[in-house]
Enzyme design. Sequence first.
Site, PDB file in Angstrom:
ATOM      1  N   LYS A 102       0.867  -1.191   0.000  1.00 54.43           N
ATOM      2  CA  LYS A 102       0.000   0.000   0.000  1.00 54.43           C
ATOM      3  C   LYS A 102       0.885   1.216   0.000  1.00 54.43           C
ATOM      4  O   LYS A 102       1.805   1.332   0.824  1.00 54.43           O
ATOM      5  CB  LYS A 102      -0.886  -0.001   1.263  1.00 54.43           C
ATOM      6  CG  LYS A 102      -1.842   1.180   1.305  1.00 54.43           C
ATOM      7  CD  LYS A 102      -3.095   0.932   0.483  1.00 54.43           C
ATOM      8  CE  LYS A 102      -3.890   2.185   0.182  1.00 54.43           C
ATOM      9  NZ  LYS A 102      -3.446   2.900  -1.050  1.00 54.43           N
ATOM     10  N   GLN A 123       7.211   3.796   3.933  1.00 57.71           N
ATOM     11  CA  GLN A 123       5.802   3.383   3.960  1.00 57.71           C
ATOM     12  C   GLN A 123       5.604   2.094   4.763  1.00 57.71           C
ATOM     13  O   GLN A 123       4.560   1.926   5.406  1.00 57.71           O
ATOM     14  CB  GLN A 123       5.324   3.196   2.508  1.00 57.71           C
ATOM     15  CG  GLN A 123       3.829   3.281   2.328  1.00 57.71           C
ATOM     16  CD  GLN A 123       3.307   4.706   2.253  1.00 57.71           C
ATOM     17  OE1 GLN A 123       3.868   5.534   1.546  1.00 57.71           O
ATOM     18  NE2 GLN A 123       2.231   5.002   2.957  1.00 57.71           N
ATOM     19  N   LYS A 126       5.468   3.252   8.430  1.00 59.91           N
ATOM     20  CA  LYS A 126       4.310   4.137   8.590  1.00 59.91           C
ATOM     21  C   LYS A 126       3.031   3.296   8.644  1.00 59.91           C
ATOM     22  O   LYS A 126       2.195   3.452   9.540  1.00 59.91           O
ATOM     23  CB  LYS A 126       4.246   5.101   7.394  1.00 59.91           C
ATOM     24  CG  LYS A 126       3.096   6.073   7.438  1.00 59.91           C
ATOM     25  CD  LYS A 126       2.867   6.775   6.090  1.00 59.91           C
ATOM     26  CE  LYS A 126       4.086   7.516   5.594  1.00 59.91           C
ATOM     27  NZ  LYS A 126       3.751   8.446   4.475  1.00 59.91           N
ATOM     28  N   LYS A 138       5.428   1.715  -3.023  1.00 62.10           N
ATOM     29  CA  LYS A 138       5.353   3.073  -3.592  1.00 62.10           C
ATOM     30  C   LYS A 138       5.636   2.977  -5.074  1.00 62.10           C
ATOM     31  O   LYS A 138       6.302   2.046  -5.530  1.00 62.10           O
ATOM     32  CB  LYS A 138       6.411   3.968  -2.932  1.00 62.10           C
ATOM     33  CG  LYS A 138       6.134   5.439  -3.064  1.00 62.10           C
ATOM     34  CD  LYS A 138       5.137   5.900  -2.013  1.00 62.10           C
ATOM     35  CE  LYS A 138       4.797   7.368  -2.153  1.00 62.10           C
ATOM     36  NZ  LYS A 138       4.048   7.842  -0.982  1.00 62.10           N
ATOM     37  N   GLY A 177      -2.643   8.312  -4.273  1.00 64.10           N
ATOM     38  CA  GLY A 177      -1.971   9.520  -4.746  1.00 64.10           C
ATOM     39  C   GLY A 177      -0.729   9.869  -3.951  1.00 64.10           C
ATOM     40  O   GLY A 177      -0.447   9.304  -2.895  1.00 64.10           O
ATOM     41  N   ASP A 178       0.024  10.797  -4.475  1.00 67.94           N
ATOM     42  CA  ASP A 178       1.163  11.430  -3.814  1.00 67.94           C
ATOM     43  C   ASP A 178       1.429  12.692  -4.643  1.00 67.94           C
ATOM     44  O   ASP A 178       0.499  13.178  -5.320  1.00 67.94           O
ATOM     45  CB  ASP A 178       2.377  10.482  -3.779  1.00 67.94           C
ATOM     46  CG  ASP A 178       3.474  10.946  -2.807  1.00 67.94           C
ATOM     47  OD1 ASP A 178       3.354  10.692  -1.604  1.00 67.94           O
ATOM     48  OD2 ASP A 178       4.448  11.597  -3.257  1.00 67.94           O
ATOM     49  N   THR A 222      -4.462  13.509   5.165  1.00 72.71           N
ATOM     50  CA  THR A 222      -3.045  13.638   5.516  1.00 72.71           C
ATOM     51  C   THR A 222      -2.808  14.940   6.281  1.00 72.71           C
ATOM     52  O   THR A 222      -2.162  14.952   7.339  1.00 72.71           O
ATOM     53  CB  THR A 222      -2.162  13.587   4.262  1.00 72.71           C
ATOM     54  OG1 THR A 222      -2.549  12.460   3.475  1.00 72.71           O
ATOM     55  CG2 THR A 222      -0.701  13.480   4.633  1.00 72.71           C
ATOM     56  N   ASN A 253      -2.073  19.075  -1.793  1.00 72.24           N
ATOM     57  CA  ASN A 253      -3.085  18.396  -0.974  1.00 72.24           C
ATOM     58  C   ASN A 253      -2.763  18.451   0.522  1.00 72.24           C
ATOM     59  O   ASN A 253      -3.611  18.824   1.332  1.00 72.24           O
ATOM     60  CB  ASN A 253      -3.203  16.936  -1.456  1.00 72.24           C
ATOM     61  CG  ASN A 253      -4.098  16.120  -0.562  1.00 72.24           C
ATOM     62  OD1 ASN A 253      -3.645  15.468   0.367  1.00 72.24           O
ATOM     63  ND2 ASN A 253      -5.394  16.182  -0.820  1.00 72.24           N
ATOM     64  N   SER A 390      -6.854   5.733   3.655  1.00 73.80           N
ATOM     65  CA  SER A 390      -6.909   4.836   2.492  1.00 73.80           C
ATOM     66  C   SER A 390      -7.321   3.433   2.925  1.00 73.80           C
ATOM     67  O   SER A 390      -8.112   2.767   2.249  1.00 73.80           O
ATOM     68  CB  SER A 390      -5.534   4.765   1.810  1.00 73.80           C
ATOM     69  OG  SER A 390      -5.331   5.857   0.949  1.00 73.80           O
TER      70      SER A 390
END
Length: 458
Positions: A102, A123, A126, A138, A177-178, A222, A253, A390
Amino acid sequence: MPKYPTEASSAAISTALDSLRAEVLRRNPGEPEFHQALNEVLDSLAPLLAARPELLDAGLLERIVEPERQIMFRVPWQDDAGVTRVNRGFRVEFNSALGPYKGGLRFHPSVNLGVVKFLGFEQIFKNALTGLSIGGGKGGSDFDPRGRSDAEVMRFCQSFMTELYRHIGEHTDVPAGDIGVGGREIGYLFGQYRRITNRWEAGVLTGKGLGWGGSNVRAEATGYGNVLFAAEMLAKRGEDFEGQQVVVSGSGNVAIYSIEKAQALGAHVLTASDSAGYVVDEKGIDVELLKEIKEVERARISEYAVRRGGSARYVSGGQVWDVPADVALPSATQNELGADSAATLVRGGVKAVSEGANMPCTPQAVEILRENGVAFGPGKAANAGGVATSALEMRQNAARDSWDFAEVEDRLRTIMRGIHDTAYETSEKYGAPGDYVLGANIAGFERVAEAMTAQGLI
Ligand code: NDP
Ligand code: 2IT
Protein backbone atom coordinates in the site's frame (compact mmCIF):
# COMPACT_ATOMS: atom_id res chain seq x y z
CA MET A 1 11.28 -4.51 31.14
CA PRO A 2 13.80 -4.31 28.30
CA LYS A 3 17.37 -5.29 28.96
CA TYR A 4 19.68 -2.41 28.16
CA PRO A 5 22.77 -3.09 26.09
CA THR A 6 25.85 -4.32 27.87
CA GLU A 7 29.16 -3.07 26.44
CA ALA A 8 29.62 -6.29 24.50
CA SER A 9 26.15 -6.63 23.06
CA SER A 10 26.00 -3.00 22.06
CA ALA A 11 29.28 -3.43 20.19
CA ALA A 12 27.91 -6.51 18.45
CA ILE A 13 24.75 -4.65 17.48
CA SER A 14 26.56 -1.66 16.05
CA THR A 15 28.83 -3.98 14.08
CA ALA A 16 25.77 -5.74 12.66
CA LEU A 17 24.08 -2.43 11.78
CA ASP A 18 27.25 -0.99 10.25
CA SER A 19 27.86 -3.98 8.05
CA LEU A 20 24.22 -3.86 6.93
CA ARG A 21 24.57 -0.16 6.02
CA ALA A 22 27.73 -0.90 4.03
CA GLU A 23 26.06 -3.77 2.20
CA VAL A 24 22.97 -1.70 1.33
CA LEU A 25 25.20 1.12 0.02
CA ARG A 26 27.19 -1.34 -2.07
CA ARG A 27 24.10 -2.96 -3.60
CA ASN A 28 22.10 0.24 -4.11
CA PRO A 29 24.57 2.80 -5.44
CA GLY A 30 23.48 6.33 -6.34
CA GLU A 31 20.32 6.28 -4.23
CA PRO A 32 20.97 8.95 -1.56
CA GLU A 33 17.33 9.34 -0.47
CA PHE A 34 17.01 5.59 0.10
CA HIS A 35 20.25 5.57 2.13
CA GLN A 36 18.99 8.53 4.19
CA ALA A 37 15.66 6.87 5.00
CA LEU A 38 17.42 3.60 5.80
CA ASN A 39 19.94 5.24 8.13
CA GLU A 40 17.20 7.04 10.02
CA VAL A 41 15.52 3.73 10.80
CA LEU A 42 18.73 1.81 11.57
CA ASP A 43 19.94 4.65 13.86
CA SER A 44 16.88 4.03 16.06
CA LEU A 45 17.06 0.26 16.36
CA ALA A 46 19.98 -0.40 18.72
CA PRO A 47 17.97 -0.32 21.97
CA LEU A 48 15.32 -2.63 20.50
CA LEU A 49 17.90 -5.12 19.24
CA ALA A 50 19.63 -5.07 22.61
CA ALA A 51 16.38 -5.96 24.31
CA ARG A 52 15.35 -8.48 21.65
CA PRO A 53 18.53 -9.93 20.10
CA GLU A 54 16.45 -12.65 18.39
CA LEU A 55 15.43 -9.96 15.89
CA LEU A 56 18.95 -10.18 14.49
CA ASP A 57 18.30 -13.82 13.53
CA ALA A 58 17.07 -15.34 10.28
CA GLY A 59 18.42 -12.50 8.19
CA LEU A 60 15.52 -10.34 9.27
CA LEU A 61 17.32 -7.03 8.82
CA GLU A 62 18.84 -8.15 5.52
CA ARG A 63 15.36 -9.09 4.27
CA ILE A 64 13.61 -5.96 5.47
CA VAL A 65 15.96 -3.63 3.53
CA GLU A 66 15.46 -5.56 0.28
CA PRO A 67 12.23 -4.89 -1.63
CA GLU A 68 10.16 -8.00 -2.30
CA ARG A 69 9.77 -6.86 -5.91
CA GLN A 70 10.82 -3.84 -8.02
CA ILE A 71 9.03 -3.10 -11.24
CA MET A 72 10.28 -0.61 -13.85
CA PHE A 73 8.54 -0.07 -17.13
CA ARG A 74 8.27 2.08 -20.25
CA VAL A 75 5.39 4.54 -20.45
CA PRO A 76 4.95 5.81 -24.02
CA TRP A 77 2.28 8.44 -24.70
CA GLN A 78 1.42 11.06 -27.26
CA ASP A 79 1.34 14.78 -26.46
CA ASP A 80 -1.21 17.17 -27.93
CA ALA A 81 1.08 17.98 -30.85
CA GLY A 82 1.21 14.28 -31.78
CA VAL A 83 4.80 13.87 -30.58
CA THR A 84 5.63 10.57 -28.88
CA ARG A 85 6.99 10.91 -25.35
CA VAL A 86 8.54 8.19 -23.24
CA ASN A 87 8.60 8.23 -19.46
CA ARG A 88 9.67 5.63 -16.95
CA GLY A 89 7.22 4.00 -14.55
CA PHE A 90 8.04 2.40 -11.19
CA ARG A 91 6.34 0.29 -8.56
CA VAL A 92 8.42 -0.96 -5.65
CA GLU A 93 6.56 -3.64 -3.70
CA PHE A 94 8.61 -3.46 -0.55
CA ASN A 95 6.97 -5.53 2.14
CA SER A 96 3.69 -7.44 2.36
CA ALA A 97 4.03 -9.05 5.80
CA LEU A 98 1.14 -7.01 7.20
CA GLY A 99 -1.16 -6.78 4.19
CA PRO A 100 -1.26 -5.92 0.49
CA TYR A 101 1.43 -3.46 -0.60
CA LYS A 102 0.00 0.00 0.00
CA GLY A 103 1.36 3.41 -0.92
CA GLY A 104 1.01 6.26 -3.32
CA LEU A 105 2.13 7.08 -6.85
CA ARG A 106 4.24 10.18 -7.44
CA PHE A 107 4.41 11.93 -10.82
CA HIS A 108 7.30 14.40 -10.73
CA PRO A 109 10.43 14.86 -12.89
CA SER A 110 12.65 14.08 -9.88
CA VAL A 111 11.26 10.54 -9.51
CA ASN A 112 13.79 7.73 -9.95
CA LEU A 113 14.21 4.26 -8.48
CA GLY A 114 16.05 5.55 -5.39
CA VAL A 115 13.32 8.06 -4.59
CA VAL A 116 10.62 5.41 -4.95
CA LYS A 117 12.64 3.04 -2.71
CA PHE A 118 13.01 5.70 0.00
CA LEU A 119 9.28 6.33 -0.08
CA GLY A 120 8.46 2.61 -0.14
CA PHE A 121 10.79 1.90 2.78
CA GLU A 122 9.23 4.68 4.88
CA GLN A 123 5.80 3.38 3.96
CA ILE A 124 6.46 -0.06 5.51
CA PHE A 125 6.89 1.36 9.00
CA LYS A 126 4.31 4.14 8.59
CA ASN A 127 1.68 1.61 7.58
CA ALA A 128 2.66 -0.69 10.45
CA LEU A 129 2.22 2.19 12.90
CA THR A 130 -1.39 2.71 11.83
CA GLY A 131 -2.18 -0.70 13.32
CA LEU A 132 -4.09 -1.60 10.12
CA SER A 133 -3.51 -4.48 7.68
CA ILE A 134 -1.40 -2.78 5.03
CA GLY A 135 2.04 -3.63 3.69
CA GLY A 136 4.40 -1.05 2.18
CA GLY A 137 4.96 0.00 -1.43
CA LYS A 138 5.35 3.07 -3.59
CA GLY A 139 5.42 3.96 -7.25
CA GLY A 140 5.37 6.72 -9.76
CA SER A 141 6.96 8.19 -12.81
CA ASP A 142 9.31 10.94 -13.92
CA PHE A 143 6.38 12.36 -15.92
CA ASP A 144 5.94 16.09 -15.24
CA PRO A 145 2.23 16.99 -15.15
CA ARG A 146 3.00 20.71 -14.97
CA GLY A 147 1.75 22.53 -18.06
CA ARG A 148 0.20 19.35 -19.50
CA SER A 149 -3.37 19.46 -20.76
CA ASP A 150 -6.08 17.32 -19.25
CA ALA A 151 -6.06 15.11 -22.33
CA GLU A 152 -2.30 14.60 -22.06
CA VAL A 153 -2.58 13.64 -18.39
CA MET A 154 -5.34 11.18 -19.28
CA ARG A 155 -3.30 9.55 -22.06
CA PHE A 156 -0.29 9.32 -19.77
CA CYS A 157 -2.35 7.71 -16.98
CA GLN A 158 -3.89 5.24 -19.41
CA SER A 159 -0.48 4.20 -20.70
CA PHE A 160 0.92 3.95 -17.15
CA MET A 161 -1.96 1.69 -16.08
CA THR A 162 -1.68 -0.44 -19.21
CA GLU A 163 1.47 -1.90 -17.65
CA LEU A 164 0.72 -1.39 -13.94
CA TYR A 165 -2.62 -3.24 -13.96
CA ARG A 166 -0.97 -6.69 -14.10
CA HIS A 167 0.90 -6.01 -10.84
CA ILE A 168 -1.90 -4.62 -8.66
CA GLY A 169 -5.22 -5.71 -7.18
CA GLU A 170 -7.30 -5.29 -4.04
CA HIS A 171 -5.51 -8.22 -2.36
CA THR A 172 -2.10 -7.59 -3.93
CA ASP A 173 -1.07 -3.98 -4.22
CA VAL A 174 -3.23 -0.88 -3.79
CA PRO A 175 -1.81 2.42 -5.10
CA ALA A 176 -3.10 5.91 -4.24
CA GLY A 177 -1.97 9.52 -4.75
CA ASP A 178 1.16 11.43 -3.81
CA ILE A 179 2.90 14.45 -5.40
CA GLY A 180 1.36 15.12 -8.82
CA VAL A 181 -1.31 12.43 -8.37
CA GLY A 182 -4.69 13.54 -7.01
CA GLY A 183 -8.33 12.82 -7.67
CA ARG A 184 -8.11 13.55 -11.40
CA GLU A 185 -5.25 11.10 -11.98
CA ILE A 186 -6.79 8.38 -9.77
CA GLY A 187 -9.94 8.71 -11.90
CA TYR A 188 -8.08 8.13 -15.17
CA LEU A 189 -6.06 5.28 -13.66
CA PHE A 190 -9.18 3.57 -12.27
CA GLY A 191 -11.01 3.95 -15.59
CA GLN A 192 -8.18 2.24 -17.47
CA TYR A 193 -7.88 -0.57 -14.88
CA ARG A 194 -11.59 -1.24 -15.14
CA ARG A 195 -11.47 -1.23 -18.91
CA ILE A 196 -8.55 -3.64 -19.16
CA THR A 197 -9.67 -6.08 -16.47
CA ASN A 198 -13.44 -5.87 -16.93
CA ARG A 199 -13.70 -5.75 -13.13
CA TRP A 200 -15.34 -3.08 -10.98
CA GLU A 201 -12.77 -3.64 -8.27
CA ALA A 202 -13.07 -0.57 -6.05
CA GLY A 203 -10.37 -1.66 -3.60
CA VAL A 204 -7.60 -1.62 -6.23
CA LEU A 205 -6.94 2.12 -5.81
CA THR A 206 -7.71 4.62 -3.05
CA GLY A 207 -8.37 8.32 -3.26
CA LYS A 208 -11.29 7.67 -5.62
CA GLY A 209 -14.11 10.16 -6.16
CA LEU A 210 -16.86 10.19 -3.55
CA GLY A 211 -19.48 9.10 -6.08
CA TRP A 212 -17.61 5.98 -7.19
CA GLY A 213 -16.11 4.21 -4.22
CA GLY A 214 -14.04 6.95 -2.59
CA SER A 215 -14.08 7.66 1.12
CA ASN A 216 -15.10 10.81 2.91
CA VAL A 217 -12.10 12.55 4.48
CA ARG A 218 -9.50 10.83 2.25
CA ALA A 219 -8.70 14.14 0.51
CA GLU A 220 -8.35 15.93 3.84
CA ALA A 221 -6.79 13.06 5.78
CA THR A 222 -3.05 13.64 5.52
CA GLY A 223 -3.19 17.33 6.42
CA TYR A 224 -5.87 16.88 9.07
CA GLY A 225 -3.98 13.93 10.52
CA ASN A 226 -0.71 15.83 10.68
CA VAL A 227 -2.34 18.67 12.59
CA LEU A 228 -4.02 16.18 14.94
CA PHE A 229 -0.62 14.58 15.53
CA ALA A 230 0.99 17.97 16.20
CA ALA A 231 -1.88 18.79 18.58
CA GLU A 232 -1.09 15.61 20.54
CA MET A 233 2.57 16.63 20.76
CA LEU A 234 1.55 20.10 21.97
CA ALA A 235 -0.86 18.60 24.52
CA LYS A 236 2.06 16.67 26.05
CA ARG A 237 3.56 20.11 26.75
CA GLY A 238 0.32 21.52 28.10
CA GLU A 239 -0.43 23.53 24.96
CA ASP A 240 -2.81 23.54 22.02
CA PHE A 241 -3.16 25.20 18.60
CA GLU A 242 -5.29 28.11 19.81
CA GLY A 243 -3.54 31.38 18.93
CA GLN A 244 -0.34 29.70 17.69
CA GLN A 245 1.51 31.16 14.72
CA VAL A 246 1.97 28.41 12.14
CA VAL A 247 4.10 28.18 8.99
CA VAL A 248 3.21 25.64 6.31
CA SER A 249 5.26 24.84 3.21
CA GLY A 250 3.75 23.58 -0.02
CA SER A 251 0.34 24.35 -1.44
CA GLY A 252 -0.78 20.93 -2.57
CA ASN A 253 -3.09 18.40 -0.97
CA VAL A 254 -1.23 18.01 2.32
CA ALA A 255 -0.52 21.73 2.78
CA ILE A 256 -4.09 22.86 2.03
CA TYR A 257 -5.73 20.52 4.53
CA SER A 258 -3.05 21.14 7.15
CA ILE A 259 -3.90 24.83 6.91
CA GLU A 260 -7.64 24.14 7.07
CA LYS A 261 -7.39 21.98 10.19
CA ALA A 262 -4.86 24.22 11.99
CA GLN A 263 -7.22 27.16 11.45
CA ALA A 264 -10.18 25.13 12.69
CA LEU A 265 -8.21 24.59 15.91
CA GLY A 266 -7.66 28.33 16.29
CA ALA A 267 -4.18 28.73 14.80
CA HIS A 268 -3.00 31.68 12.76
CA VAL A 269 -1.47 30.22 9.57
CA LEU A 270 0.89 32.63 7.89
CA THR A 271 2.35 30.91 4.84
CA ALA A 272 2.02 28.60 1.85
CA SER A 273 4.56 27.94 -0.92
CA ASP A 274 5.42 26.13 -4.11
CA SER A 275 8.73 25.33 -5.75
CA ALA A 276 9.07 28.93 -7.03
CA GLY A 277 8.45 30.90 -3.82
CA TYR A 278 6.13 31.54 -0.91
CA VAL A 279 3.38 33.83 0.30
CA VAL A 280 3.08 35.40 3.74
CA ASP A 281 -0.37 36.57 4.71
CA GLU A 282 -0.53 38.64 7.88
CA LYS A 283 -4.32 38.15 8.10
CA GLY A 284 -3.93 34.39 7.88
CA ILE A 285 -4.12 32.27 4.73
CA ASP A 286 -7.53 32.37 3.03
CA VAL A 287 -7.88 28.64 2.48
CA GLU A 288 -10.85 28.93 0.10
CA LEU A 289 -8.85 31.23 -2.17
CA LEU A 290 -5.91 28.84 -1.93
CA LYS A 291 -8.13 25.90 -2.97
CA GLU A 292 -9.54 27.87 -5.89
CA ILE A 293 -6.05 28.75 -7.15
CA LYS A 294 -4.40 25.36 -6.58
CA GLU A 295 -7.16 22.74 -6.85
CA VAL A 296 -9.38 24.34 -9.50
CA GLU A 297 -7.12 26.59 -11.58
CA ARG A 298 -3.84 24.71 -10.97
CA ALA A 299 -2.07 28.09 -10.96
CA ARG A 300 1.09 29.20 -9.12
CA ILE A 301 1.19 30.39 -5.51
CA SER A 302 2.28 33.88 -6.63
CA GLU A 303 -1.29 34.27 -7.90
CA TYR A 304 -2.51 34.12 -4.29
CA ALA A 305 -0.76 37.39 -3.39
CA VAL A 306 -2.14 39.08 -6.50
CA ARG A 307 -5.72 38.10 -5.67
CA ARG A 308 -5.57 38.53 -1.91
CA GLY A 309 -4.41 42.13 -2.05
CA GLY A 310 -2.85 44.06 0.82
CA SER A 311 -2.36 41.47 3.58
CA ALA A 312 -0.31 39.03 1.50
CA ARG A 313 3.04 39.34 -0.18
CA TYR A 314 4.87 36.96 -2.47
CA VAL A 315 8.53 36.17 -1.92
CA SER A 316 10.17 34.72 -5.01
CA GLY A 317 12.65 31.98 -4.07
CA GLY A 318 13.33 31.82 -0.34
CA GLN A 319 11.63 29.55 2.15
CA VAL A 320 8.79 29.82 4.62
CA TRP A 321 11.18 28.86 7.45
CA ASP A 322 12.38 32.47 7.48
CA VAL A 323 9.01 33.49 8.96
CA PRO A 324 9.08 33.15 12.78
CA ALA A 325 6.44 30.75 14.12
CA ASP A 326 5.43 28.51 17.03
CA VAL A 327 4.69 25.49 14.86
CA ALA A 328 6.13 24.47 11.48
CA LEU A 329 4.44 21.96 9.18
CA PRO A 330 6.71 21.08 6.23
CA SER A 331 4.28 19.70 3.64
CA ALA A 332 6.00 19.90 0.23
CA THR A 333 8.82 17.43 -0.41
CA GLN A 334 11.94 15.64 0.87
CA ASN A 335 14.89 17.61 2.27
CA GLU A 336 13.12 20.97 2.00
CA LEU A 337 14.12 21.95 5.56
CA GLY A 338 17.88 21.88 6.20
CA ALA A 339 20.18 22.78 9.09
CA ASP A 340 20.14 26.54 8.45
CA SER A 341 16.36 26.62 8.30
CA ALA A 342 16.11 24.56 11.49
CA ALA A 343 18.43 27.02 13.24
CA THR A 344 16.33 29.92 11.95
CA LEU A 345 13.13 28.28 13.23
CA VAL A 346 14.74 27.71 16.64
CA ARG A 347 15.82 31.37 16.81
CA GLY A 348 12.22 32.31 15.98
CA GLY A 349 11.00 30.31 18.99
CA VAL A 350 9.51 27.24 17.27
CA LYS A 351 8.01 24.69 19.70
CA ALA A 352 6.91 21.92 17.38
CA VAL A 353 7.74 20.69 13.87
CA SER A 354 5.51 18.02 12.37
CA GLU A 355 6.28 16.44 8.98
CA GLY A 356 3.31 16.48 6.60
CA ALA A 357 5.65 15.56 3.76
CA ASN A 358 7.86 12.46 3.64
CA MET A 359 11.36 13.17 5.03
CA PRO A 360 11.17 16.97 4.53
CA CYS A 361 13.73 17.60 7.28
CA THR A 362 17.35 16.67 6.67
CA PRO A 363 19.09 14.59 9.38
CA GLN A 364 21.11 17.69 10.36
CA ALA A 365 17.90 19.71 10.77
CA VAL A 366 16.35 17.00 12.94
CA GLU A 367 19.44 16.98 15.12
CA ILE A 368 19.25 20.76 15.65
CA LEU A 369 15.55 20.56 16.56
CA ARG A 370 16.24 17.69 18.96
CA GLU A 371 19.17 19.51 20.65
CA ASN A 372 16.93 22.51 21.19
CA GLY A 373 14.06 20.57 22.74
CA VAL A 374 11.64 21.15 19.87
CA ALA A 375 8.85 18.55 19.65
CA PHE A 376 9.47 16.75 16.36
CA GLY A 377 6.92 14.52 14.61
CA PRO A 378 8.58 12.35 11.92
CA GLY A 379 6.58 11.87 8.72
CA LYS A 380 6.08 8.15 9.16
CA ALA A 381 4.02 8.93 12.26
CA ALA A 382 2.72 12.43 11.60
CA ASN A 383 1.51 12.01 8.02
CA ALA A 384 0.16 8.47 8.40
CA GLY A 385 -3.43 9.77 8.45
CA GLY A 386 -3.53 9.70 4.64
CA VAL A 387 -2.68 6.06 4.24
CA ALA A 388 -4.75 5.14 7.31
CA THR A 389 -7.79 6.70 5.68
CA SER A 390 -6.91 4.84 2.49
CA ALA A 391 -7.14 1.66 4.55
CA LEU A 392 -10.55 2.83 5.77
CA GLU A 393 -11.52 3.37 2.12
CA MET A 394 -10.47 -0.24 1.38
CA ARG A 395 -12.56 -1.41 4.31
CA GLN A 396 -15.65 0.45 3.02
CA ASN A 397 -15.03 -0.94 -0.47
CA ALA A 398 -14.75 -4.52 0.82
CA ALA A 399 -18.07 -4.12 2.63
CA ARG A 400 -19.63 -2.18 -0.29
CA ASP A 401 -20.40 0.43 2.33
CA SER A 402 -19.85 4.14 2.78
CA TRP A 403 -19.40 6.02 6.04
CA ASP A 404 -20.28 9.67 6.55
CA PHE A 405 -17.70 12.43 7.06
CA ALA A 406 -18.04 12.57 10.84
CA GLU A 407 -17.59 8.82 11.22
CA VAL A 408 -14.42 8.69 9.11
CA GLU A 409 -12.98 11.75 10.82
CA ASP A 410 -13.68 10.21 14.22
CA ARG A 411 -11.81 7.09 13.19
CA LEU A 412 -8.94 9.20 11.83
CA ARG A 413 -8.74 11.08 15.13
CA THR A 414 -8.59 7.81 17.07
CA ILE A 415 -5.91 6.41 14.76
CA MET A 416 -3.72 9.54 15.01
CA ARG A 417 -3.99 9.55 18.78
CA GLY A 418 -3.05 5.86 18.77
CA ILE A 419 0.00 6.49 16.56
CA HIS A 420 1.09 9.37 18.78
CA ASP A 421 0.68 7.35 21.97
CA THR A 422 2.40 4.28 20.54
CA ALA A 423 5.39 6.37 19.43
CA TYR A 424 5.52 8.25 22.72
CA GLU A 425 5.20 5.18 24.92
CA THR A 426 7.82 3.35 22.88
CA SER A 427 10.21 6.29 23.25
CA GLU A 428 9.69 6.14 27.02
CA LYS A 429 10.15 2.39 27.14
CA TYR A 430 13.52 2.66 25.38
CA GLY A 431 14.83 5.45 27.55
CA ALA A 432 14.30 8.47 25.28
CA PRO A 433 10.95 10.00 26.30
CA GLY A 434 9.57 12.38 23.67
CA ASP A 435 11.92 11.15 20.91
CA TYR A 436 9.19 10.39 18.39
CA VAL A 437 11.74 9.36 15.74
CA LEU A 438 13.04 6.57 17.93
CA GLY A 439 9.56 5.62 19.14
CA ALA A 440 8.00 5.51 15.66
CA ASN A 441 10.87 3.58 14.13
CA ILE A 442 11.00 0.97 16.88
CA ALA A 443 7.24 0.48 17.13
CA GLY A 444 6.79 0.24 13.34
CA PHE A 445 9.78 -2.04 12.90
CA GLU A 446 8.77 -4.35 15.74
CA ARG A 447 5.31 -4.99 14.28
CA VAL A 448 6.72 -5.82 10.83
CA ALA A 449 9.54 -7.90 12.29
CA GLU A 450 7.13 -10.00 14.36
CA ALA A 451 4.91 -10.66 11.34
CA MET A 452 7.90 -11.59 9.17
CA THR A 453 9.27 -13.90 11.86
CA ALA A 454 5.92 -15.63 12.32
CA GLN A 455 5.56 -16.14 8.55
CA GLY A 456 8.92 -17.89 8.13
CA LEU A 457 11.79 -17.38 5.74
CA ILE A 458 10.16 -15.71 2.75
P1 NDP B 1 0.88 17.81 -4.26
O1 NDP B 1 1.34 17.44 -5.60
O2 NDP B 1 -0.56 18.02 -4.01
O3 NDP B 1 1.64 19.13 -3.75
C1 NDP B 1 3.02 19.15 -3.70
C2 NDP B 1 3.48 20.51 -3.22
O4 NDP B 1 4.87 20.46 -2.92
C3 NDP B 1 3.31 21.60 -4.26
O5 NDP B 1 3.09 22.82 -3.62
C4 NDP B 1 4.67 21.58 -4.96
O6 NDP B 1 5.02 22.80 -5.59
C5 NDP B 1 5.60 21.33 -3.81
N1 NDP B 1 6.80 20.62 -4.30
C6 NDP B 1 6.84 19.41 -4.89
N2 NDP B 1 8.09 19.08 -5.24
C7 NDP B 1 8.84 20.11 -4.87
C8 NDP B 1 10.23 20.38 -4.95
N3 NDP B 1 11.08 19.50 -5.51
N4 NDP B 1 10.66 21.56 -4.41
C9 NDP B 1 9.80 22.44 -3.84
N5 NDP B 1 8.48 22.24 -3.75
C10 NDP B 1 8.02 21.10 -4.24
O7 NDP B 1 1.46 16.67 -3.28
P2 NDP B 1 0.98 16.27 -1.82
O8 NDP B 1 0.50 17.46 -1.08
O9 NDP B 1 0.10 15.08 -1.94
O10 NDP B 1 2.35 15.74 -1.18
C11 NDP B 1 3.22 16.60 -0.44
C12 NDP B 1 4.13 15.76 0.44
O11 NDP B 1 3.32 14.99 1.34
C13 NDP B 1 4.99 14.74 -0.28
O12 NDP B 1 6.21 14.58 0.42
C14 NDP B 1 4.18 13.45 -0.16
O13 NDP B 1 5.00 12.30 -0.26
C15 NDP B 1 3.64 13.62 1.24
N6 NDP B 1 2.47 12.82 1.59
C16 NDP B 1 1.34 12.86 0.83
C17 NDP B 1 0.25 12.12 1.19
C18 NDP B 1 -1.04 12.19 0.44
O14 NDP B 1 -2.00 11.54 0.87
N7 NDP B 1 -1.14 12.94 -0.64
C19 NDP B 1 0.27 11.23 2.36
C20 NDP B 1 1.48 11.33 3.15
C21 NDP B 1 2.53 12.09 2.74
P3 NDP B 1 5.13 22.83 -7.21
O15 NDP B 1 3.72 22.80 -7.69
O16 NDP B 1 5.86 24.10 -7.52
O17 NDP B 1 5.91 21.61 -7.61
O1 2IT C 1 3.03 8.87 1.58
C1 2IT C 1 1.88 8.42 1.77
O2 2IT C 1 1.56 7.87 2.83
C2 2IT C 1 0.88 8.58 0.70
N1 2IT C 1 1.20 9.17 -0.32
C3 2IT C 1 -0.48 7.99 0.85
C4 2IT C 1 -0.47 6.53 0.48
C5 2IT C 1 -1.82 5.88 0.41
O3 2IT C 1 -1.83 4.71 0.01
O4 2IT C 1 -2.85 6.47 0.74
